[in-house]
Scaffold this motif. Structure first.
Motif, PDB file in Angstrom:
ATOM      1  N   ILE A 131      28.397  47.638  67.111  1.00  0.00           N
ATOM      2  CA  ILE A 131      27.004  47.198  67.001  1.00  0.00           C
ATOM      3  C   ILE A 131      26.419  46.949  68.388  1.00  0.00           C
ATOM      4  O   ILE A 131      25.257  47.266  68.665  1.00  0.00           O
ATOM      5  CB  ILE A 131      26.912  45.931  66.123  1.00  0.00           C
ATOM      6  CG1 ILE A 131      27.225  46.274  64.658  1.00  0.00           C
ATOM      7  CG2 ILE A 131      25.531  45.285  66.231  1.00  0.00           C
ATOM      8  CD1 ILE A 131      27.349  45.063  63.752  1.00  0.00           C
ATOM      9  N   ALA A 132      27.248  46.400  69.285  1.00  0.00           N
ATOM     10  CA  ALA A 132      26.782  46.094  70.644  1.00  0.00           C
ATOM     11  C   ALA A 132      26.779  47.309  71.556  1.00  0.00           C
ATOM     12  O   ALA A 132      26.282  47.232  72.676  1.00  0.00           O
ATOM     13  CB  ALA A 132      27.646  44.998  71.245  1.00  0.00           C
ATOM     14  N   GLY A 133      27.335  48.434  71.104  1.00  0.00           N
ATOM     15  CA  GLY A 133      27.273  49.634  71.929  1.00  0.00           C
ATOM     16  C   GLY A 133      28.490  50.522  71.874  1.00  0.00           C
ATOM     17  O   GLY A 133      28.388  51.722  71.711  1.00  0.00           O
ATOM     18  N   SER A 134      29.692  49.920  72.012  1.00  0.00           N
ATOM     19  CA  SER A 134      30.894  50.751  72.060  1.00  0.00           C
ATOM     20  C   SER A 134      32.116  49.871  72.199  1.00  0.00           C
ATOM     21  O   SER A 134      32.072  48.801  72.816  1.00  0.00           O
ATOM     22  CB  SER A 134      30.831  51.702  73.257  1.00  0.00           C
ATOM     23  OG  SER A 134      32.073  52.311  73.505  1.00  0.00           O
ATOM     24  N   LEU A 135      33.244  50.330  71.638  1.00  0.00           N
ATOM     25  CA  LEU A 135      34.511  49.656  71.904  1.00  0.00           C
ATOM     26  C   LEU A 135      34.841  49.690  73.396  1.00  0.00           C
ATOM     27  O   LEU A 135      35.591  48.851  73.889  1.00  0.00           O
ATOM     28  CB  LEU A 135      35.637  50.324  71.115  1.00  0.00           C
ATOM     29  CG  LEU A 135      35.915  49.798  69.708  1.00  0.00           C
ATOM     30  CD1 LEU A 135      36.950  50.678  69.024  1.00  0.00           C
ATOM     31  CD2 LEU A 135      36.384  48.354  69.736  1.00  0.00           C
ATOM     32  N   GLY A 136      34.280  50.651  74.106  1.00  0.00           N
ATOM     33  CA  GLY A 136      34.495  50.724  75.542  1.00  0.00           C
ATOM     34  C   GLY A 136      33.883  49.579  76.314  1.00  0.00           C
ATOM     35  O   GLY A 136      34.148  49.416  77.512  1.00  0.00           O
ATOM     36  N   LEU A 137      33.060  48.771  75.640  1.00  0.00           N
ATOM     37  CA  LEU A 137      32.446  47.604  76.274  1.00  0.00           C
ATOM     38  C   LEU A 137      32.952  46.302  75.664  1.00  0.00           C
ATOM     39  O   LEU A 137      32.362  45.248  75.891  1.00  0.00           O
ATOM     40  CB  LEU A 137      30.923  47.663  76.113  1.00  0.00           C
ATOM     41  CG  LEU A 137      30.217  48.815  76.825  1.00  0.00           C
ATOM     42  CD1 LEU A 137      28.748  48.859  76.400  1.00  0.00           C
ATOM     43  CD2 LEU A 137      30.336  48.665  78.328  1.00  0.00           C
ATOM     44  N   ALA A 138      34.043  46.377  74.885  1.00  0.00           N
ATOM     45  CA  ALA A 138      34.506  45.217  74.118  1.00  0.00           C
ATOM     46  C   ALA A 138      35.680  44.534  74.817  1.00  0.00           C
ATOM     47  O   ALA A 138      36.810  45.014  74.745  1.00  0.00           O
ATOM     48  CB  ALA A 138      34.913  45.657  72.721  1.00  0.00           C
ATOM     49  N   PRO A 139      35.435  43.397  75.474  1.00  0.00           N
ATOM     50  CA  PRO A 139      36.510  42.689  76.172  1.00  0.00           C
ATOM     51  C   PRO A 139      37.153  41.641  75.278  1.00  0.00           C
ATOM     52  O   PRO A 139      36.665  41.336  74.174  1.00  0.00           O
ATOM     53  CB  PRO A 139      35.766  42.015  77.318  1.00  0.00           C
ATOM     54  CG  PRO A 139      34.440  41.655  76.707  1.00  0.00           C
ATOM     55  CD  PRO A 139      34.128  42.764  75.725  1.00  0.00           C
TER      56      PRO A 139
ATOM     57  N   ALA B  40      43.723  60.474  78.366  1.00  0.00           N
ATOM     58  CA  ALA B  40      44.512  59.885  79.445  1.00  0.00           C
ATOM     59  C   ALA B  40      44.725  60.890  80.564  1.00  0.00           C
ATOM     60  O   ALA B  40      44.975  62.071  80.332  1.00  0.00           O
ATOM     61  CB  ALA B  40      45.859  59.414  78.908  1.00  0.00           C
ATOM     62  N   GLY B  41      44.572  60.425  81.790  1.00  0.00           N
ATOM     63  CA  GLY B  41      44.807  61.259  82.958  1.00  0.00           C
ATOM     64  C   GLY B  41      43.659  62.147  83.357  1.00  0.00           C
ATOM     65  O   GLY B  41      43.752  62.874  84.359  1.00  0.00           O
ATOM     66  N   GLN B  42      42.557  62.103  82.626  1.00  0.00           N
ATOM     67  CA  GLN B  42      41.413  62.958  82.918  1.00  0.00           C
ATOM     68  C   GLN B  42      40.383  62.290  83.828  1.00  0.00           C
ATOM     69  O   GLN B  42      39.417  62.925  84.255  1.00  0.00           O
ATOM     70  CB  GLN B  42      40.740  63.409  81.624  1.00  0.00           C
ATOM     71  CG  GLN B  42      41.634  64.223  80.710  1.00  0.00           C
ATOM     72  CD  GLN B  42      40.954  64.600  79.409  1.00  0.00           C
ATOM     73  OE1 GLN B  42      39.732  64.713  79.345  1.00  0.00           O
ATOM     74  NE2 GLN B  42      41.746  64.793  78.357  1.00  0.00           N
ATOM     75  N   GLY B  43      40.547  60.996  84.081  1.00  0.00           N
ATOM     76  CA  GLY B  43      39.614  60.288  84.965  1.00  0.00           C
ATOM     77  C   GLY B  43      38.263  60.002  84.345  1.00  0.00           C
ATOM     78  O   GLY B  43      37.290  59.752  85.072  1.00  0.00           O
ATOM     79  N   VAL B  44      38.176  60.018  83.006  1.00  0.00           N
ATOM     80  CA  VAL B  44      36.882  59.794  82.351  1.00  0.00           C
ATOM     81  C   VAL B  44      36.878  58.527  81.506  1.00  0.00           C
ATOM     82  O   VAL B  44      35.875  58.218  80.858  1.00  0.00           O
ATOM     83  CB  VAL B  44      36.495  60.998  81.467  1.00  0.00           C
ATOM     84  CG1 VAL B  44      36.328  62.247  82.313  1.00  0.00           C
ATOM     85  CG2 VAL B  44      37.522  61.227  80.356  1.00  0.00           C
ATOM     86  N   ALA B  45      37.968  57.778  81.484  1.00  0.00           N
ATOM     87  CA  ALA B  45      38.053  56.581  80.653  1.00  0.00           C
ATOM     88  C   ALA B  45      37.070  55.512  81.121  1.00  0.00           C
ATOM     89  O   ALA B  45      36.812  55.354  82.317  1.00  0.00           O
ATOM     90  CB  ALA B  45      39.466  56.024  80.678  1.00  0.00           C
ATOM     91  N   ASN B  46      36.541  54.772  80.166  1.00  0.00           N
ATOM     92  CA  ASN B  46      35.590  53.703  80.456  1.00  0.00           C
ATOM     93  C   ASN B  46      36.365  52.423  80.795  1.00  0.00           C
ATOM     94  O   ASN B  46      37.046  51.863  79.936  1.00  0.00           O
ATOM     95  CB  ASN B  46      34.705  53.468  79.233  1.00  0.00           C
ATOM     96  CG  ASN B  46      33.610  52.454  79.486  1.00  0.00           C
ATOM     97  OD1 ASN B  46      33.569  51.817  80.527  1.00  0.00           O
ATOM     98  ND2 ASN B  46      32.721  52.289  78.526  1.00  0.00           N
ATOM     99  N   PRO B  47      36.265  51.919  82.030  1.00  0.00           N
ATOM    100  CA  PRO B  47      37.000  50.708  82.404  1.00  0.00           C
ATOM    101  C   PRO B  47      36.219  49.421  82.169  1.00  0.00           C
ATOM    102  O   PRO B  47      36.696  48.337  82.505  1.00  0.00           O
ATOM    103  CB  PRO B  47      37.230  50.907  83.905  1.00  0.00           C
ATOM    104  CG  PRO B  47      35.985  51.622  84.354  1.00  0.00           C
ATOM    105  CD  PRO B  47      35.585  52.523  83.200  1.00  0.00           C
ATOM    106  N   ALA B  48      35.019  49.523  81.584  1.00  0.00           N
ATOM    107  CA  ALA B  48      34.146  48.349  81.483  1.00  0.00           C
ATOM    108  C   ALA B  48      34.781  47.222  80.682  1.00  0.00           C
ATOM    109  O   ALA B  48      34.713  46.052  81.075  1.00  0.00           O
ATOM    110  CB  ALA B  48      32.804  48.746  80.872  1.00  0.00           C
ATOM    111  N   ALA B  49      35.380  47.546  79.536  1.00  0.00           N
ATOM    112  CA  ALA B  49      35.963  46.490  78.715  1.00  0.00           C
ATOM    113  C   ALA B  49      37.083  45.770  79.449  1.00  0.00           C
ATOM    114  O   ALA B  49      37.221  44.545  79.358  1.00  0.00           O
ATOM    115  CB  ALA B  49      36.477  47.076  77.399  1.00  0.00           C
ATOM    116  N   MET B  50      37.900  46.526  80.201  1.00  0.00           N
ATOM    117  CA  MET B  50      38.980  45.899  80.960  1.00  0.00           C
ATOM    118  C   MET B  50      38.414  45.036  82.076  1.00  0.00           C
ATOM    119  O   MET B  50      38.921  43.943  82.362  1.00  0.00           O
ATOM    120  CB  MET B  50      39.897  46.980  81.523  1.00  0.00           C
ATOM    121  CG  MET B  50      41.251  46.475  81.993  1.00  0.00           C
ATOM    122  SD  MET B  50      42.306  45.908  80.649  1.00  0.00           S
ATOM    123  CE  MET B  50      42.675  44.239  81.200  1.00  0.00           C
TER     124      MET B  50
END
Length: 357
Positions: free
Chosen positions: A253-261, A283-293
């Motif tokens: 709802i807030a945007g993405s699991l990639g933004l879920a800390p 994995a290994g492609q350099g495109v992962a979203n690090p925002a949640a971490m």
């Protein structure tokens, strides 16, 4: 306050990409806030630990964590572990159980530029992390699941007054720092003894926080309310499995699991952990979203700041969130958010937003 010692456990899949990116942002925020740099302590976990140490969570790692101030844990891909490791409690669950990390705090905040389904969403799921319907975490020994015959499977759920009281206090204390409202989510109309006790004890704790507004919702109704009016909710407290499910819903709802800390904490130990999984397909492609971490690491700094009354650490925590928000606001986003930035480019943008560079 001096330097803190933080463990860094990269994990599986995209973990070796997003965890170092988060550590990099932590270093930048600490410097910008005038705080002492942290002492990072790398420790093995996951598939690489199985290969090198014969266990996904080596006892040497657990022992080392006990002597640290807190740690960052990357995602794990236990479904891909060879047996017998696949059938044991995964590293995250084992650490939550070992260190009694009873509170799993999972915010869901809609950042401008992140394509939220419901703009204005800004809530926190406070999930009881050691009891409830997750049988493998709720017993001293054994998994809590058993099969008396090949055609019958049984699991038990455990609720204790102590367990509910302490998670309720976490929720009400958090609400005092936010907008002053707690919603208790339960299924007391059907599970009258277990979920009923959860609701009753939360209400008892609520009486000690007269400045906080409290209401309650059934778990099934709550899914509908969140879809229709997520911005109206502030702090939501619930049991283990309900909290796990609701936090995935609120993240989208807030945007993405990639933004879920999230952070997993007790009175003495803290673990930062993004809500999402290991995403082995990218994995290994350099495109992962690090925002949640990154946001999880910021939450961990905030927890440490409160525990040690460290104002500089608190400023660093705030800088991490504002840095992620600034990068997204400027249109820098990874592919999962509709952008074209890679992991490294996004980390650079967040660092630049923190430092003003």
């Amino acid at each position: 306050m001096g330097s803190y010692r933080l463990g860094i456990l990269e994990g599986d899949g995209i973990g070796p990409e997003i965890v170092p990116a988060a550590a990099r942002v932590v270093d930048a925020a600490l410097a910008a806030a005038g705080a002492e740099p942290v002492d990072w302590v790398p420790l093995p976990v996951g598939a690489s630990a199985i290969q090198e140490h014969g266990a996904a969570l080596p006892e040497s790692t657990v022992d080392a964590l006990g002597g640290l101030d807190a740690w960052l844990l990357g995602p794990h891909d236990n479904a891909a572990y060879p047996e017998p490791h696949r059938s044991t409690l995964n590293p995250s669950g084992a650490l939550r159980k070992r260190f009694d990390l009873f509170a799993n705090i999972r915010p869901a905040k809609a950042f401008p530029g992140a394509r939220a389904l419901e703009a204005g969403t800004d809530l926190v799921i406070v999930r009881e992390n050691t009891q409830g319907f997750y049988a493998d975490r709720s017993t001293f020994a054994g998994s809590g699941e058993f099969m008396p015959t090949p055609d019958v499977a049984i699991a038990h759920a455990i609720f204790t007054r102590h367990g509910v009281e302490r998670i309720a206090h976490e929720a009400f204390r958090l609400a005092r720092r936010r907008r002053g409202r707690v919603t208790v989510v339960h299924k007391a109309n059907v599970l009258r003894l277990t979920s009923g006790m959860f609701l009753d004890v939360c209400r008892e704790v609520a009486a000690r926080y007269p400045d906080v507004t409290v209401d309650d919702e059934h778990i099934d109704a709550m899914t509908v309310h969140l879809l229709r009016r997520a911005p109206e909710f502030d702090v939501i407290v619930t049991e283990n499995m309900f909290g796990d499910i609701l936090s995935d819903l609120t993240a989208e709802i807030a945007g993405s699991l990639g933004l879920a800390p999230s952070v997993n904490v007790s009175g003495t130990h803290g673990m930062a952990q993004a809500t999402h999984g290991s995403a082995p397909d990218i994995a290994g492609q350099g495109v992962a979203n690090p925002a949640a971490m990154m946001l999880s690491a910021g939450m961990l700094l905030d927890w440490l700041a409160a525990r040690h009354d460290d104002e500089a650490l608190g400023r660093a925590a705030a800088l991490i969130e504002s840095g992620v928000a600034g990068a997204l606001r400027e249109g820098v986003a990874t592919p999962d958010l509709g952008g074209s930035a890679g992991t490294e480019a996004f980390a650079e943008a967040v660092e630049g937003a923190i430092t003003g560079g």
